[in-house]
Design an enzyme around this catalytic site. Structure first.
Site, PDB file in Angstrom:
ATOM      1  CG  HIS A 218      -2.177  -0.876   0.902  1.00 55.57           C
ATOM      2  ND1 HIS A 218      -2.112  -2.252   0.944  1.00 55.57           N
ATOM      3  CD2 HIS A 218      -3.460  -0.574   0.560  1.00 55.57           C
ATOM      4  CE1 HIS A 218      -3.302  -2.752   0.642  1.00 55.57           C
ATOM      5  NE2 HIS A 218      -4.134  -1.759   0.410  1.00 55.57           N
ATOM      6  CB  SER A 239      -6.783   0.619   0.535  1.00 56.96           C
ATOM      7  OG  SER A 239      -7.940   0.585   1.348  1.00 56.96           O
ATOM      8  CG  ASP A 240      -7.725  -6.145   0.407  1.00 57.96           C
ATOM      9  OD1 ASP A 240      -8.952  -6.132   0.612  1.00 57.96           O
ATOM     10  OD2 ASP A 240      -7.107  -7.160   0.063  1.00 57.96           O
ATOM     11  CB  ALA A 241     -11.340  -4.674   3.691  1.00 57.13           C
ATOM     12  CB  ALA A 243      -4.717  -2.701   3.534  1.00 59.09           C
TER      13      ALA A 243
END
Length: 978
Positions: A218, A239-241, A243
């Site tokens: 990230h 972004s991923d959850a 992260a």
């Protein structure tokens, strides 16, 4: 005059001008608010709310009923770009249709997953397409083009690729670092994303949870250095959850959330998926980062501008012009037919000793057995089934129900406590009626998690339970009514789930033997970690906010009423042919958050196919699974073996049609099936070159090779022709159906460098296949560059032509830091799989030989080694660059740099290092040892010199010990600079 007083409302203007105009009208708070996954409306400008993220991996997920297509790995197994594009169109249309029904459905779809299936024990292997970057790219391009649509201006949906980058482990997935050398980065991991982005049908990417070379994805500089240079389109990075919070909370990469958020924003993250629908936490961090000078408004504007550009492309501001605005294609006849076609094309025939096809005949009986024989399994990213076809359903329909015998093969057990038998009380009428629909069927949405049903208790009469051991001792227990034992939020155990499922599965248990108690077992609930205790008020695993401990657990005596293998043997002996359906439940033992531990088929399922075969030699094993198995004994002894990924709503019908010969199977394996766990490297070893991973480098004997798959017709290959025409390698060949049935064939073209037979031995202990000093080293054994699935009638032939970019013959030159296609001869291999090559040709490519490393002129990046042992790549700084360190403080790490050109001579080498330890330098017959104390931290670098007089072309070897990070090697001026 214009009908659009605000320029951003004017459809005659370009999206970029409209985006800039709208951005300029938004307040700072409004722009910041847009950076969260759930962006609020801006009512003063008439702008509605927007959310990034709608799962659509193989159909619309999490939003109720939708067409369910085969799992992504099954789509990869079709090797059919055209089919997958049509599936993408269908899924995109269903997203649009469901959006019209429910505003929670988003048009920014988080699909497809293009992570390469490097390691078959990865728990999320079901989500990827293939271990090969070319096949993955082709399928991903097809799916994203379907999702995006053909309109030149407006997008049907906006696909986001997952998960950037080098992500193949669920174990420690938010803290583990993938060590990725430059060749693997450029030749393998980046390739999976690059082609889809360049094709113009991708709206963005999602970074993965893991770190790459010591730096969280990230905050990866690769987003700017590579991703956004592949296209002029304003790609969105979502972004991923959770992260963004991981950067501080689990990874400890930054001290404060303001620093972490600022670093992610500057690295290129535009949309922050964190804290669910509550945007206040993330927007607060952005404001604080701005106030502290960690970011400025231009960083916010850049991210908000990209998000707005995507919304313009989705037609949000031009509903009257959006060609997809009125799409209402949900569960159409065409989509149902497409789901069946996809399920049929995904079936791979692994072995066939003339037993198949099994045509229905008068008096022929078929036994259908196995734990998945009457199952239509879904996974975490499936939609809700509107249609359901199990193998038993399909075979009964095709062969006639009166000709089909069935035995699931579960072990039937009863559990006894000191107070009586464990039993499932009957539900009262009102509760039972509430859970049933108009036709009396149980409504799955009302089952798991219910608290209105009575919990399990004990009594004089036992409830007989179906016990399945899914492997690693993970069990499910099910009643005769088909309900699984499950645990609700109140901690009680009830029979209340139609299938195992959920983010935390509440339907899995483990029986633990009690020492000193003959036949006694405790029952552990895996989801909560609590033990089952049966008291007067019912069975529970938690009470008063605490889990039931081992000491307080009820001790059960297990009584087996019937072994599943006995039931299977009984029906197998009574049938003409046996179809054993084995495999996995996608919510158990291998899924998101959980890697597998072995390639072996679970012991209970292994016993079932053996029992069937012992009773009836005409036994077919069908593996319906999300990943490969090492079924060496089955492959050796059974006459027929098939594999299919979980095939969605039409899986059973498709399988029956393949078994009966209505369809000749032509699925091909999208990844290598290894013979045993011994063939696998470590799960966290991302160096596919050094550890000889995937078909590209694996030099052992696989159980089934990449690209393997049989059919009911024989095909011949002829007239291979190769021609290099400028930047294109043109390959053509003829495929002929020599069989008596119409069938598909998948023609595959591979290339490899024609390296000399004689090679120098590798440095001791450093691996194999180093090649000669003047040849590219460690190139793939073969590399897929083209494929095509064709349908041919009996006796028909087709001339197939491929245009392969010459650059596909190349590799990343670590010596020169660029893509290189060496001049010389390359073999062109054409055939039916990577191990079934029918034709071989040669292509001669002109080019510029790279020559040795110009170390005297340019120095040397430490990461650009040719070979390594016991090292890992880490971050040079928190924002950019790589360094190499020993993988373990207790062992020396070794690096080899071959063909280093020191010109007319240098007086020594200068090493840019941090940390403490030692560096051993060997070159030109000289050895030099550098020892040094701690520099003050991993990012505190200094330069140390080794007095080595070197000239000409030499091999350089480096040994590293301690906590040292080696970033770069430069020369100390000598004759070359005079």
């Amino acid at each position: 005059m214009t009908d659009h007083p605000l320029p951003f409302r004017d459809p005659q203007l370009s999206f970029s001008r409209r985006t800039a105009d709208l951005l300029g009208r938004l307040t700072l708070d409004e722009r910041i608010a847009m950076l969260h996954q759930f962006a609020p409306a801006v009512e003063r400008l008439g702008i509605g709310p927007f959310r990034t993220g709608q799962e659509a991996l193989h159909g619309v997920a999490w939003m109720g009923p939708a067409t369910v297509f085969p799992q992504a790995v099954g789509l990869g197994a079709t090797w059919n770009d055209d089919l997958v594009r049509r599936i993408g169109e269908a899924v995109g249309n269903e997203v649009r249709a469901k959006r019209a029904q429910d505003e929670r459905v988003g048009l920014n779809v988080w699909a497809p997953t293009v992570n390469l299936l490097r390691h078959p024990l990865w728990g999320r292997g079901e989500e990827g397409y293939s271990e090969d970057p070319a096949l993955t790219s082709a399928i991903a391009v097809a799916y994203t083009r379907g999702l995006r649509g053909d309109d030149p201006r407006y997008w049907r949906t906006a696909p986001v690729l997952k998960h950037w980058l080098a992500h193949n482990n669920e174990t420690d997935r938010d803290t583990a670092s993938s060590s990725v050398r430059p060749r693997v980065l450029h030749e393998y991991d980046l390739r999976a994303f690059r082609d889809a982005v360049r094709a113009g049908a991708v709206a963005g990417v999602m970074p993965a949870y893991n770190l790459v070379n010591g730096r969280p994805n990230h905050v990866s500089p690769l987003l700017g250095q590579h991703l956004r240079r592949w296209t002029d389109q304003p790609l969105v990075v979502c972004s991923d959850a959770g992260a963004p919070s991981n950067l501080v909370d689990s990874e400890h990469y930054f001290d404060t959330h303001e620093e972490a958020t600022a670093a992610a924003l500057k690295a290129g993250v535009d949309s922050f998926t964190d804290h669910g629908t509550d945007s206040s936490v993330m927007t607060g961090r952005i404001r604080d980062a701005l106030a502290k000078g960690l970011i400025d408004e231009s960083d916010i504007d850049t991210a908000a501008g990209r998000l707005l550009a995507m919304r313009f492309a989705l037609g949000e501001f031009d509903p009257e012009l959006d060609p997809y605005a009125e799409v209402d294609d949900l569960d159409t006849e065409q989509h149902r037919a497409l789901a069946l076609e996809a399920a049929e094309q995904a079936v791979v025939l692994l072995k066939n000793d003339s037993l198949l096809p099994l045509e229905p005949e008068q008096g022929r009986t078929v036994a259908v057995v196995g734990l998945l024989a009457d199952a239509c399994k879904l996974d975490w990213y499936s939609g809700t089934l509107m249609h359901r076809s199990t193998p038993l359903d399909g075979i009964r329909e095709r062969y006639g129900a009166e000709n089909v015998l069935f035995a699931e093969g579960v072990d039937r057990v009863r559990l006894k406590t000191s107070d009586g038998w464990l039993q499932v009380p009957a539900a009262d009428g009102a509760a039972d009626t509430e859970a049933r629909g108009a036709e009396g069927a149980l409504d799955p949405a009302l089952l798991a998690g219910r608290t209105d049903l009575p919990p399990l208790t004990y009594g004089d009469d036992a409830t007989e339970l179906a016990l399945v051991d899914w492997g690693d001792g993970v069990l499910t227990l099910r009643t005769d009514e088909g309900l699984y034992l499950s645990v609700a939020d109140d901690g009680y155990v009830r029979a209340s789930a139609d299938e195992p499922g959920g983010w935390v599965v509440q339907e899995t248990f483990r029986l633990e033997a009690v020492e000193g108690h003959d036949g006694g077992h405790r029952l552990l609930h895996i989801g909560t970690g609590g033990y089952v205790s049966v008291a007067a008020d019912g069975a529970k695993v938690a009470g008063a906010g605490e889990k039931i401990s081992r000491d307080d657990a009820t001790v059960f005596e297990r009584e087996t009423v019937e072994h599943g293998a006995d039931a299977v043997a009984r029906v197998a002996a009574a049938a003409d042919t046996v179809i054993v359906v084995a495999g996995n439940d996608p919510h158990i033992n291998g899924r998101e958050t959980e890697d597998r531990t072995t390639l072996a088929l679970p012991a209970q399922q292994d016993r079932l196919w053996r029992a069937a075969h012992a009773a009836n030699p005409r036994t077919v094993l069908v593996l319906a699974s999300a990943y490969p198995y090492a079924v060496t004994d089955a492959a050796d002894s059974l006459p027929a073996l098939l594999w299919t990924a979980h095939g969605g709503q039409a899986a059973g019908t498709a399988l029956a049609r393949v078994l009966a010969g209505d369809v000749s199977p032509a699925g091909r394996l999208p990844q290598t099936w290894y013979a045993s766990d011994d063939d696998l490297p470590g799960l966290l070893d991302y160096d596919i070159i050094g550890s000889r991973q995937t078909y590209l480098y694996f030099d052992g004997t696989p159980l089934f090779a990449f690209g393997h798959g049989l059919g009911y017709a024989d095909f011949s290959y002829s007239a291979l022709r190769t021609e290099v025409d400028g930047e294109q390698l043109r390959v053509s060949l003829t495929v002929t159906n020599d069989g008596g049935t119409a069938a598909d064939e998948v023609a595959q073209v591979y290339v490899r460098a024609a390296v000399p037979a004689e090679t120098v031995p590798p440095p001791k202990g450093l691996g194999r296949r180093l090649g000669t000093l003047d040849e590219p080293t460690d190139l793939p054994l073969r590399k897929l560059v083209a494929h095509r699935r064709v349908h041919l009638a009996p006796g028909a032939a087709e001339r197939i032509e491929f245009d392969v970019p010459v650059e596909e013959l190349g590799h990343w030159s670590v010596a020169h830091g660029r893509w290189s296609v060496e001049p010389g001869a390359y073999e062109v291999l054409a055939g039916a799989s990577s191990a079934d090559i029918r034709l071989t040709g040669t292509a001669v490519v002109d080019g510029e030989a790279q020559g040795p490393r110009p170390v005297a002129a340019r120095g040397l990046e430490a990461v650009d080694y040719d070979w390594q042992k016991d090292t890992e790549i880490l971050d040079r700084t928190k924002t950019e660059g790589d360094a190499v360190a020993p993988a373990s403080a207790g062992r020396e790490g070794s690096l080899v740099y071959r063909a280093c050109d020191f010109g007319e001579g240098v007086d020594g080498l200068a090493f840019l290092v941090s940390g403490e330890g030692s560096i051993t330098v060997s070159a030109g017959g000289q050895v030099f040892l550098l020892q040094f104390p701690d520099s003050g931290g991993p990012y505190e670098y200094r330069t140390l010199e080794a007095g080595l007089g070197l000239r000409g072309v030499q091999e350089l070897r480096i040994g590293l010990t301690g906590s040292v990070r080696l970033a770069r090697i430069d020369v100390v001026a000598g004759k070359a600079s005079a």
